[in-house]
Motif scaffolding. Structure first.
Motif, PDB file in Angstrom:
ATOM      1  N   LEU A 169      42.697  38.883  50.040  1.00  0.00           N
ATOM      2  CA  LEU A 169      44.089  39.048  49.607  1.00  0.00           C
ATOM      3  C   LEU A 169      44.464  37.939  48.627  1.00  0.00           C
ATOM      4  O   LEU A 169      44.296  36.758  48.926  1.00  0.00           O
ATOM      5  CB  LEU A 169      45.013  38.990  50.829  1.00  0.00           C
ATOM      6  CG  LEU A 169      46.524  38.991  50.579  1.00  0.00           C
ATOM      7  CD1 LEU A 169      46.974  40.334  50.008  1.00  0.00           C
ATOM      8  CD2 LEU A 169      47.290  38.701  51.867  1.00  0.00           C
ATOM      9  N   GLY A 214      48.548  40.315  46.383  1.00  0.00           N
ATOM     10  CA  GLY A 214      48.902  41.406  47.283  1.00  0.00           C
ATOM     11  C   GLY A 214      49.581  42.600  46.623  1.00  0.00           C
ATOM     12  O   GLY A 214      49.919  43.567  47.301  1.00  0.00           O
ATOM     13  N   GLY A 217      42.967  37.541  38.589  1.00  0.00           N
ATOM     14  CA  GLY A 217      41.770  37.839  39.379  1.00  0.00           C
ATOM     15  C   GLY A 217      41.908  39.159  40.122  1.00  0.00           C
ATOM     16  O   GLY A 217      40.983  39.977  40.149  1.00  0.00           O
ATOM     17  N   ASP A 268      45.803  45.886  32.819  1.00  0.00           N
ATOM     18  CA  ASP A 268      46.173  45.437  31.483  1.00  0.00           C
ATOM     19  C   ASP A 268      45.449  44.186  30.998  1.00  0.00           C
ATOM     20  O   ASP A 268      45.430  43.913  29.799  1.00  0.00           O
ATOM     21  CB  ASP A 268      47.685  45.185  31.412  1.00  0.00           C
ATOM     22  CG  ASP A 268      48.456  46.481  31.221  1.00  0.00           C
ATOM     23  OD1 ASP A 268      47.946  47.379  30.522  1.00  0.00           O
ATOM     24  OD2 ASP A 268      49.569  46.593  31.763  1.00  0.00           O
ATOM     25  N   LYS A 324      50.590  48.872  24.041  1.00  0.00           N
ATOM     26  CA  LYS A 324      50.383  49.866  25.102  1.00  0.00           C
ATOM     27  C   LYS A 324      51.470  50.915  25.100  1.00  0.00           C
ATOM     28  O   LYS A 324      52.600  50.671  24.702  1.00  0.00           O
ATOM     29  CB  LYS A 324      50.226  49.192  26.460  1.00  0.00           C
ATOM     30  CG  LYS A 324      51.426  49.089  27.371  1.00  0.00           C
ATOM     31  CD  LYS A 324      50.974  48.589  28.777  1.00  0.00           C
ATOM     32  CE  LYS A 324      52.163  48.316  29.681  1.00  0.00           C
ATOM     33  NZ  LYS A 324      51.810  47.844  31.029  1.00  0.00           N
TER      34      LYS A 324
HETATM   35  C1  LIG Z   1      55.155  48.224  40.863  1.00  0.00           C
HETATM   36  C2  LIG Z   1      53.829  47.792  40.318  1.00  0.00           C
HETATM   37  C3  LIG Z   1      53.626  47.759  38.945  1.00  0.00           C
HETATM   38  C4  LIG Z   1      52.400  47.368  38.417  1.00  0.00           C
HETATM   39  N1  LIG Z   1      52.252  47.361  37.058  1.00  0.00           N
HETATM   40  C5  LIG Z   1      51.050  46.992  36.534  1.00  0.00           C
HETATM   41  C6  LIG Z   1      50.859  46.999  35.112  1.00  0.00           C
HETATM   42  O1  LIG Z   1      51.767  47.288  34.332  1.00  0.00           O
HETATM   43  N2  LIG Z   1      49.639  46.653  34.634  1.00  0.00           N
HETATM   44  C7  LIG Z   1      48.615  46.298  35.461  1.00  0.00           C
HETATM   45  O2  LIG Z   1      47.536  45.977  34.973  1.00  0.00           O
HETATM   46  N3  LIG Z   1      48.766  46.293  36.808  1.00  0.00           N
HETATM   47  C8  LIG Z   1      49.949  46.635  37.361  1.00  0.00           C
HETATM   48  N4  LIG Z   1      50.110  46.648  38.724  1.00  0.00           N
HETATM   49  C9  LIG Z   1      48.963  46.344  39.581  1.00  0.00           C
HETATM   50  C10 LIG Z   1      48.845  44.888  40.104  1.00  0.00           C
HETATM   51  O3  LIG Z   1      50.079  44.235  40.097  1.00  0.00           O
HETATM   52  C11 LIG Z   1      47.858  44.061  39.293  1.00  0.00           C
HETATM   53  O4  LIG Z   1      46.616  44.689  39.270  1.00  0.00           O
HETATM   54  C12 LIG Z   1      47.715  42.643  39.833  1.00  0.00           C
HETATM   55  O5  LIG Z   1      47.152  41.832  38.832  1.00  0.00           O
HETATM   56  C13 LIG Z   1      46.840  42.555  41.071  1.00  0.00           C
HETATM   57  O6  LIG Z   1      46.724  41.191  41.441  1.00  0.00           O
HETATM   58  P1  LIG Z   1      47.037  40.677  42.922  1.00  0.00           P
HETATM   59  O7  LIG Z   1      46.823  39.223  42.915  1.00  0.00           O
HETATM   60  O8  LIG Z   1      48.329  41.165  43.389  1.00  0.00           O
HETATM   61  O9  LIG Z   1      45.840  41.396  43.699  1.00  0.00           O
HETATM   62  P2  LIG Z   1      45.635  41.832  45.238  1.00  0.00           P
HETATM   63  O10 LIG Z   1      46.494  42.970  45.514  1.00  0.00           O
HETATM   64  O11 LIG Z   1      45.815  40.608  46.093  1.00  0.00           O
HETATM   65  O12 LIG Z   1      44.123  42.180  45.154  1.00  0.00           O
HETATM   66  C14 LIG Z   1      43.653  43.269  44.355  1.00  0.00           C
HETATM   67  C15 LIG Z   1      42.169  43.511  44.637  1.00  0.00           C
HETATM   68  O13 LIG Z   1      41.377  42.431  44.169  1.00  0.00           O
HETATM   69  C16 LIG Z   1      40.680  41.775  45.232  1.00  0.00           C
HETATM   70  N5  LIG Z   1      40.756  40.354  44.884  1.00  0.00           N
HETATM   71  C17 LIG Z   1      41.870  39.668  44.475  1.00  0.00           C
HETATM   72  N6  LIG Z   1      41.532  38.420  44.100  1.00  0.00           N
HETATM   73  C18 LIG Z   1      40.198  38.298  44.268  1.00  0.00           C
HETATM   74  C19 LIG Z   1      39.257  37.242  44.028  1.00  0.00           C
HETATM   75  N7  LIG Z   1      39.623  36.062  43.493  1.00  0.00           N
HETATM   76  N8  LIG Z   1      37.945  37.461  44.331  1.00  0.00           N
HETATM   77  C20 LIG Z   1      37.560  38.650  44.850  1.00  0.00           C
HETATM   78  N9  LIG Z   1      38.389  39.696  45.062  1.00  0.00           N
HETATM   79  C21 LIG Z   1      39.692  39.520  44.786  1.00  0.00           C
HETATM   80  C22 LIG Z   1      41.376  42.218  46.494  1.00  0.00           C
HETATM   81  O14 LIG Z   1      40.508  42.240  47.598  1.00  0.00           O
HETATM   82  C23 LIG Z   1      41.822  43.619  46.109  1.00  0.00           C
HETATM   83  O15 LIG Z   1      40.774  44.523  46.254  1.00  0.00           O
HETATM   84  C24 LIG Z   1      51.341  47.003  39.289  1.00  0.00           C
HETATM   85  C25 LIG Z   1      51.539  47.011  40.666  1.00  0.00           C
HETATM   86  C26 LIG Z   1      52.777  47.397  41.197  1.00  0.00           C
HETATM   87  C27 LIG Z   1      52.971  47.390  42.679  1.00  0.00           C
END
Ligand SMILES: Cc1cc2nc3c(=O)[nH]c(=O)nc-3n(C[C@H](O)[C@H](O)[C@H](O)COP(=O)(O)OP(=O)(O)OC[C@H]3O[C@@H](n4cnc5c(N)ncnc54)[C@H](O)[C@@H]3O)c2cc1C
Ligand code: FES
Ligand code: FES
Lengths: 157, 284
Positions: free
Chosen positions: B29, B32, B112, B123, B184
């Motif tokens: 995580l 998230g 990440g 993105d 985009k």
């Molecule tokens: C409302 C909404 C809008 C969004 N809009 C966009 C958008 O416009 N563009 C876009 O690209 N994304 C978007 N997202 C998706 C998301 O926010 C991104 O992909 C974000 O960067 C995920 O990062 P996180 O830290 O929250 O990842 P997490 O949710 O914590 O993890 C994502 C995945 O990566 C794994 N992980 C995380 N960090 C590591 C690490 N260091 N090593 C190994 N595994 C790891 C986790 O196990 C999981 O499988 C959106 C999401 C939501 C809910």
């Protein structure tokens, strides 16, 4: 599943609690702390009704696991007013008729506070970006944008 | 949410040990913003353990090392957006994170997580591919570096093993005479998950001739990649609308040769060509 001990500050008060880890910060605030000002909307990060400040930054409480707030500071809409005295943003929302059904209001106020804390005199564009993660199905946004931009005396809370 | 044990390791060795022990039961995580959405879906995977890596401070931050930029995987989109280093040496990455989700999502979501989740619409992927990024993965068995271009298999699938942690993202600084862009198309301005996007970099000589060109599209191909056929069209030429149109057309052709014609081709073919042209024009 083991419970997790967390120490956190919520609206200026320190709390120490044993929590179930499989709970979001949103559920914790509403169901365990009784702070129902933070609203439960989409629960997938899209509507912003659940927005709170985490160490001063606007975040979606529906996307945070409660053990993640260990050692962190949370501010919810309940923490804005000082006793009976409303926060200037709340006054301004009332003055501008920016509250219709009110469901989005707590989240809007929190996003607005995050903005004004860093940018006391935001442009229209900056304001719209700051609330771009908060959906309002009633107001058409203009009153909200005006209310935020015309808020008086921020920075003292 | 289904029950699970929660772990928050404070160091990388501790995290690696935990992941080795927990094996397939563990879910990493970070911010998230993808994991929490996934965990709540009915019938979603049920990890028996969540390993929250956000307390590992060495995984945060942006730095320089000689000609390279290093980004810790826990760096949030908001932090990348505000970074002077990124603004100076990789402005297309700044442009890409500016449009991710909403302020709330950018304050939590990490680069990440964006790479590891590997959604077709991630993105940060097109700009990082255009920047020729490499990444480092770490597990109890050791560390490996791989080119980002070799990392993705298809949307939501990468070569990373379940116990591997992404620990570093690294890419060469763009030269001072490089220009770059990210454009985009989304359904709505805020909170739009990109349906089509283009990252582009152009480097021109003093005489105005293009000496380096890189084009990566997002959410168009079944796999991300630089579109070399289109880049070749640009090298050695002087920028013009016709030239950029020709490059856009090459990208469309490459798309069709890759995917064949399908229901979305009618839409994507002309749109991607225009988007490529616009992204190149934005590199002027
Ligand atoms: C409302 C909404 C809008 C969004 N809009 C966009 C958008 O416009 N563009 C876009 O690209 N994304 C978007 N997202 C998706 C998301 O926010 C991104 O992909 C974000 O960067 C995920 O990062 P996180 O830290 O929250 O990842 P997490 O949710 O914590 O993890 C994502 C995945 O990566 C794994 N992980 C995380 N960090 C590591 C690490 N260091 N090593 C190994 N595994 C790891 C986790 O196990 C999981 O499988 C959106 C999401 C939501 C809910
Ligand atoms: S309830 Fe959290 S964003 Fe909608
Ligand atoms: S006032 Fe009703 S949703 Fe905004």
């Amino acid at each position: 599943m083991k419970n997790v001990l967390i120490k956190t500050t919520i609206n200026g008060k320190q709390v120490e609690l044993d929590v179930r880890p499989n709970m979001t910060l949103l559920d914790f605030l509403r169901d365990e702390m009784g702070l129902t000002g933070t609203k439960r909307g989409c629960e997938v990060g899209e509507c912003g009704a659940c927005t709170v400040l985490l160490n001063g930054q606007a975040v979606n409480s529906c996307l945070i696991l409660v053990p993640q707030i260990d050692g962190q500071e949370i501010l919810t809409v309940e923490g804005l007013a000082q006793g009976e005295k409303l926060h200037p943003l709340q006054e301004s929302f009332l003055d501008h008729d920016a509250v219709h059904c009110g469901f989005c209001t707590p989240g809007m106020l929190i996003s607005a506070k995050a903005l004004l804390d860093h940018t006391p005199d935001p442009s229209e564009e900056e304001t719209r970006v700051a609330i771009s993660g908060n959906l309002c199905r009633c107001s058409g946004y203009q009153q909200i944008v005006d209310a935020i931009r015309e808020t008086k005396h921020v920075g003292e809370s | 949410m289904k029950p699970f044990d929660y772990h928050s390791p404070r160091s990388l060795p501790e995290a690696c040990l935990l992941l080795a022990e927990l094996g397939a039961e563990a879910k990493i995580l970070a911010g998230g913003t993808d994991v929490l959405v996934e965990m709540r879906k009915p019938g979603s995977y049920s990890s028996k353990a969540v390993v929250d890596i956000t307390r590992i401070s060495s995984l945060k931050g942006i730095g320089e090392s000689g000609d390279a930029i290093l980004i810790g995987p826990l760096t949030t989109h908001a932090e990348i957006f505000h970074s002077r280093i990124v603004e100076q040496y990789a402005p297309l990455l700044k442009a890409a994170v500016a449009g991710i989700g909403s302020p709330q999502i950018r304050n939590r979501g990490t680069v990440g997580g964006n790479l590891m989740n590997a959604a077709a619409c991630a993105d940060t992927v097109p700009p990082l591919l255009a920047l020729n990024a490499t990444i480092k993965l770490l597990s109890s068995k050791g560390e490996r570096s791989i080119a980002l271009s070799d990392f993705f298999i298809k949307p939501y699938a990468t070569v990373a093993q379940r116990d591997e942690i992404l620990v570093e993202i690294r890419f060469p600084k763009l030269p001072a005479n490089a220009r770059s862009s990210f454009v985009k198309l989304g359904r709505r301005n805020a909170l739009s998950i990109a349906r089509l996007s283009v990252a582009a970099i152009l480097v021109k000589s003093d005489a105005g001739v293009i000496t380096d060109a890189r084009i990566v599209t997002g959410a168009a191909f079944p796999k991300w990649q630089r579109v070399l056929e289109a880049e070749k069209v640009l090298i050695g030429q002087k920028p013009s609308r016709e030239l950029f149109d020709a490059a856009g057309k090459k990208v469309s052709e490459a798309l069709i040769s890759f995917t064949g014609r399908r229901w979305s081709t009618e839409y994507k073919e002309p749109v991607i060509a225009v988007l490529v042209r616009r992204s190149l024009e934005a590199c002027q």
